[in-house]
Structures are given as C-alpha cells and as structure tokens.
Design a protein around this motif. Structure first.
Motif, short mmCIF file in Angstrom:
data_model
loop_
_atom_site.label_atom_id
_atom_site.label_comp_id
_atom_site.label_asym_id
_atom_site.label_seq_id
_atom_site.Cartn_x
_atom_site.Cartn_y
_atom_site.Cartn_z
N ASP A 89 -7.12 -5.69 -2.97
CA ASP A 89 -7.45 -6.79 -2.06
C ASP A 89 -6.44 -6.75 -0.91
OD1 ASP A 89 -8.01 -9.09 -0.73
OD2 ASP A 89 -7.85 -10.43 -2.46
N ALA A 90 -6.90 -6.23 0.23
CA ALA A 90 -5.98 -6.01 1.36
C ALA A 90 -5.42 -7.32 1.91
CB ALA A 90 -6.69 -5.24 2.46
N ASN B 168 -6.73 1.61 0.36
CA ASN B 168 -7.59 2.62 -0.26
C ASN B 168 -6.89 3.98 -0.30
OD1 ASN B 168 -9.44 0.56 -0.37
ND2 ASN B 168 -10.83 1.40 1.17
N ALA B 169 -6.19 4.32 0.80
CA ALA B 169 -5.48 5.60 0.85
C ALA B 169 -4.44 5.68 -0.27
CB ALA B 169 -4.79 5.77 2.21
N SER B 170 -3.73 4.56 -0.47
CA SER B 170 -2.69 4.52 -1.50
C SER B 170 -3.30 4.77 -2.89
CB SER B 170 -2.01 3.15 -1.44
OG SER B 170 -1.14 2.98 -2.51
N CYS B 171 -4.42 4.13 -3.14
CA CYS B 171 -5.07 4.26 -4.44
C CYS B 171 -5.64 5.68 -4.63
CB CYS B 171 -6.16 3.20 -4.54
SG CYS B 171 -6.91 3.09 -6.16
N LEU B 172 -6.26 6.22 -3.59
CA LEU B 172 -6.81 7.58 -3.67
C LEU B 172 -5.69 8.60 -3.93
CD1 LEU B 172 -9.24 7.32 -0.61
CD2 LEU B 172 -9.95 7.84 -2.95
N LYS C 107 -8.82 12.85 1.65
CA LYS C 107 -9.28 11.57 2.20
C LYS C 107 -8.06 10.67 2.48
CE LYS C 107 -12.35 8.58 3.50
NZ LYS C 107 -13.15 8.79 4.69
N ALA C 108 -7.08 10.73 1.58
CA ALA C 108 -5.89 9.89 1.77
C ALA C 108 -5.14 10.30 3.05
CB ALA C 108 -4.98 9.99 0.54
N VAL C 109 -5.02 11.61 3.29
CA VAL C 109 -4.33 12.07 4.52
C VAL C 109 -5.09 11.57 5.75
CG1 VAL C 109 -3.77 14.12 5.92
CG2 VAL C 109 -3.23 14.11 3.49
N LYS C 110 -6.41 11.68 5.70
CA LYS C 110 -7.22 11.21 6.85
C LYS C 110 -7.02 9.72 7.09
CE LYS C 110 -11.34 14.04 7.34
NZ LYS C 110 -12.78 14.04 7.13
N LEU C 111 -7.04 8.94 6.02
CA LEU C 111 -6.89 7.48 6.17
C LEU C 111 -5.51 7.12 6.70
CD1 LEU C 111 -8.73 6.24 2.94
CD2 LEU C 111 -9.48 5.87 5.29
N VAL C 112 -4.47 7.81 6.22
CA VAL C 112 -3.11 7.53 6.72
C VAL C 112 -3.04 7.85 8.21
CG1 VAL C 112 -0.67 8.20 6.61
CG2 VAL C 112 -1.97 7.89 4.49
N ASP C 113 -3.61 9.01 8.59
CA ASP C 113 -3.60 9.40 10.00
C ASP C 113 -4.33 8.35 10.85
OD1 ASP C 113 -3.29 11.30 12.19
OD2 ASP C 113 -5.46 11.61 12.04
N SER D 68 0.88 -1.17 0.00
CA SER D 68 0.00 0.00 0.00
C SER D 68 0.90 1.21 0.00
CB SER D 68 -0.88 0.01 1.25
OG SER D 68 -1.59 -1.21 1.34
N GLY D 69 1.27 1.69 -1.20
CA GLY D 69 2.24 2.77 -1.24
C GLY D 69 2.22 3.61 -2.49
N THR D 70 2.50 2.98 -3.62
CA THR D 70 2.82 3.79 -4.80
C THR D 70 1.59 4.35 -5.51
OG1 THR D 70 2.75 1.97 -6.39
CG2 THR D 70 4.81 2.28 -5.18
N GLY D 71 0.46 3.68 -5.40
CA GLY D 71 -0.72 4.10 -6.18
C GLY D 71 -0.51 3.88 -7.66
N SER D 72 0.51 3.13 -8.01
CA SER D 72 0.84 2.92 -9.43
C SER D 72 -0.30 2.27 -10.20
CB SER D 72 2.11 2.06 -9.52
OG SER D 72 2.48 1.85 -10.85
N GLU D 73 -1.17 1.54 -9.47
CA GLU D 73 -2.28 0.86 -10.14
C GLU D 73 -3.27 1.82 -10.81
OE1 GLU D 73 -1.71 0.92 -6.91
OE2 GLU D 73 -3.53 1.43 -5.80
N VAL D 74 -3.22 3.10 -10.43
CA VAL D 74 -4.14 4.06 -11.05
C VAL D 74 -3.40 5.30 -11.57
CG1 VAL D 74 -6.25 3.43 -9.79
CG2 VAL D 74 -4.65 5.06 -8.76
N SER D 75 -2.06 5.24 -11.66
CA SER D 75 -1.35 6.47 -12.04
C SER D 75 -0.81 6.41 -13.47
CB SER D 75 -0.20 6.76 -11.06
OG SER D 75 0.95 6.05 -11.44
N ARG D 76 -0.63 7.62 -14.04
CA ARG D 76 -0.07 7.75 -15.40
C ARG D 76 1.45 7.73 -15.35
NH1 ARG D 76 -1.01 13.20 -15.88
NH2 ARG D 76 -0.72 13.25 -18.12
#
Ligand code: NAD
Length: 382
Positions: free
Chosen positions: A158-159, A227-231, A200-206, A122-130
């Motif tokens: 899938d966590a 979810n935070a990573s993807c957002l 939302k990502a900042v809130k989830l990380v916190d 749960s880190g890069t968000g590469s699954e949804v990034s350009r």
C-alpha cells in the motif's frame, strides 16, 4: 540450481487486509517506536473489531534489529499466543518479526497463525524474501538468516504508507532496490524467471525513483517503487545476491551506515570489479550491458554499455545527495583502517558472497573497500 518458488500472496492496497483483520482474535503486531508513537499502528488496530478481539504491539525494534530484540519479541509472542502476526514498518521491523516467528515456532505451534508483512519503505523486499538480517552487536556482524520458513504468508503493498518516508530514507531504500535488482540479475543462481523480475525492477527504478525522491506525494511513483522493491525481493529471494550486499552488511555493522546507503556507496565499485573494467572484461559485463540496453543506455561496445549502467547508479547517488565514498559518509581514515580487516573477513564469510558472479578473494574485497573509501575514479575510467 534452477528453481523458482513464490510462497507469499500479495495484496495491493488495504481492502483485503481490512477484511482479514475483522476475522482475527489475537493479533501480534511487530513495529518500531516511530510507527507506534506517530499513531501509524492505527492502520491495523482500527480494524481489529471482532467481539473479544485483542492485540499486542511489540514496538522495540530499532534499525538493524539485534539478537536481544528478537529474544524479547519471542518471549512476548509466546506469552500472548496470537492467531495472527503482522509486521508493519521498514525492513527492520519485518526482519525482526520474521526472526521472532521463526524462533518462537520451535517452542509453540504457529502453523495456523498467518504471518502478514506490510512494508512502509520501498527498499528491502523483505515482505517476500527468505532472508532476515539480524545483527550481533557484540561482534559487530550482520547475519543474513536464509530459510523458506522465514517467508511471510501475505504481503500488503500500500503505497499510501510510504508518502511520509523522509527524503534520505527514500534515497537509501531506493538504491537498495536497484542493488537487489542488479545483483540478482547477474548472480550465479539467476534464471529466466528471476531475471524477468530483476529486469522489471530495474525499469521501474529508472522510471520512478527520482520522481518519488523529488515529490513524496507522487503516488504513482511511490507505488512504482513499492512494486519494484517487491519484485526485486522475489528475484533475490530465489536467485541470491552478491558481494555488494556482503560488503554492505559488514560496513553497516562496523560503521553504522544505513543498509541502503552502504549498498549505494559500494555498488559502482563492486560493478566495476565484477565487470572487469580495470582488467579483462568478464561475462558479467555482458549482463550489465543487457540491463543498460533495457533502459535505453546501451552503447556499441559491451564495455561502454556496462560503464553506462555503472554511471547511472553513480548519477542516482549524486542526484539524491548520497555520499560518494565511505569517507564522505563520515568514517575517518583511522576508523576505516581499524575496521577494514574485520569487515573484509565478515564480507568474505557472508552468505551472499557464494552467489557473486565472479570469484573473489579477501584481497579483492579489501581493494574494493579501499577504492570506495576515497572515491577512486580508476574504477570508472572510460
Ligand atoms: P528501517 O526499517 O530501518 O527504517 C528506516 C527508518 O525509516 C526508521 O527510522 C523508520 O522508523 C523510518 N520509517 C519507516 N517507514 C516510514 C514511513 N512510512 N514514514 C516515515 N518514516 C518511516 O529501514 P529499511 O531500509 O527499510 O530496512 C533496513 C533493514 O532491512 C536493515 O537491517 C537491512 O539489513 C535489512 N534488509 C533485509 C532484507 C531482507 O531480505 N530481509 C533485505 C535488505 C535489507
């Protein structure tokens, strides 16, 4: 430029994926050696059950994939001619797969071949990034490729897959998420749509990062971080990032520090620079103050609120035993002085620098690296 696109369809959990797999005839799987040798590719292969269906696994991806790996993957995919491509792993296998598909598509028509990215960190968000970050090992430079054609068609979140992520990788990748969320929130191309995702990502990380770090089997925390990573990935894919990423790319390539860890070390210093903590407070300080308020860390002054957000990032590092400085990460003074010039040059030229909220010079970047080398406390003076 105000824009917001979302190409990738997101599936949460594995049920939808299982159905899709039954319909494919030739599946090309990109992963790393650990995933293959530990049997984790069975997550996919057990469902490739159509009569006559075949799969091929390319598992030569190493952390921070390089040009040679991409070239080897391109020749394997062209030979296999798949009807689906699946990346399974952390950011390294996903980025490698993105680059493999991108370059192979110039030689073979892959338009009807769905590309599915399944993150196991749960880190890069590469699954949804350009973005796809590819390293030129000979030059010691990490290049972010940025193109809409790199976007996966599907992402599976899938966590369950992240339960086995080791403590250190949970810490590093979690701080990567925080860096994506904060940089995308303040960068020059941020807009209301991207900022909603960053917030939302900042809130989830916190809420969830320390829980996921302390208890790897806490599935609610793991899914919260996934979810935070993807957002955050969707936010920076549209808005861009800033110099923390430019500097982390250069530091990672020259000093071989994991991407998330490099971001984690640099983030407080870059935030202090962007906020103008040591000189005149900037507009960016106000943006940091907004994020601080969002997680209950707002203060009566903008300066103190911005500092509170910086302290939150530093506290996360301390609690997860992430080194506080480049020196603590194992880089000697001699090596640092040798790589400082090339790192500064590469960071200034990096594509993430263009969207940093504050204009910066080579001298500014060099000064931030120097502060981060020795854990200078000047940057955080209250
Ligand atoms: P990684 O993919 O390099 O994986 C780190 C380690 O964790 C590896 O040893 C891997 O085998 C292991 N691992 C992965 N999943 C595991 C699991 N479920 N259980 C146990 N071990 C597991 O690390 P990463 O931080 O996910 O990705 C870093 C790469 O992504 C870097 O190259 C970075 O530059 C790039 N990146 C890309 C983007 C983008 O938008 N494309 C954004 C940020 C970073």
């Amino acid at each position: 430029m105000d824009r917001f696109d979302f190409h990738t369809k997101i599936m949460i959990g594995s049920a939808g994926l299982r159905e899709m797999l039954k319909g494919f005839q030739r599946v090309f799987i990109v992963t790393d050696r650990f995933m293959k040798e530990s049997g984790r590719t069975g997550y996919l292969t057990q469902y490739i059950t159509a009569p006559g269906a075949e799969y091929r696994i390319f598992s030569d991806v190493t952390p921070d994939p390089d040009i040679d790996t991409v070239t080897a993957g391109v020749s394997m995919i062209l030979d296999f001619k798949p009807d689906a491509v699946i990346a399974l792993g952390g950011g390294s296998p996903i980025d490698a797969a993105k680059a493999i598909v991108y370059f192979a598509a110039r030689q073979y028509d892959l338009r009807d071949c769905p590309f599915i990215a399944i993150p196991t960190t749960s880190g890069t968000g590469s699954e949804v990034s350009r973005f796809a970050v590819i390293t030129d090992k000979a030059k010691g430079v990490k290049y972010p490729l940025i193109d809409d054609a790199l976007l996966p068609d599907y992402a599976v979140l899938d966590a369950e897959l992240t339960r086995s992520v080791p403590e250190k990788v949970t810490a590093d990748t979690g701080m990567d998420v925080l860096t994506h969320a904060i940089e995308s929130y303040v960068c020059t191309e941020a807009n209301s749509f991207t900022q909603a995702l960053s917030e939302k990502a900042v809130k989830l990380v916190d809420q969830y990062l320390l829980a996921a770090y302390r208890n790897p089997d806490d599935l609610e925390a793991r899914q919260g971080m996934h979810n935070a990573s993807c957002l955050a990935g969707a936010a920076f894919s549209n808005a861009g990032l800033g110099i923390c990423h430019s500097m982390a790319h250069a530091l990672g390539a020259q000093a071989h520090i994991a991407h998330g860890k490099a971001n984690a070390i640099l983030l407080p210093y870059v935030m202090s620079y962007n906020a103008g903590c040591e000189s005149t407070l900037t507009k960016t300080a106000g943006r940091y103050a907004e994020l601080a308020a969002l997680i209950g860390m707002g203060a009566t002054s903008t300066r103190q609120s911005a500092l509170n957000l910086i302290h939150m990032a530093r506290r996360m590092n301390v609690r997860m035993k992430i080194p506080q400085s480049i020196k603590d990460a194992g880089v000697s003074r001699e090596t640092f002085e040798k790589i400082l010039g090339p790192m500064t040059e590469a960071a200034l030229a990096d594509r993430c620098t263009a969207t940093n909220p504050e204009r910066c010079t080579a001298e500014d970047i060099e000064a931030i690296y120097r502060q981060a080398f020795v854990k200078s406390s000047r940057a955080f003076r209250e």
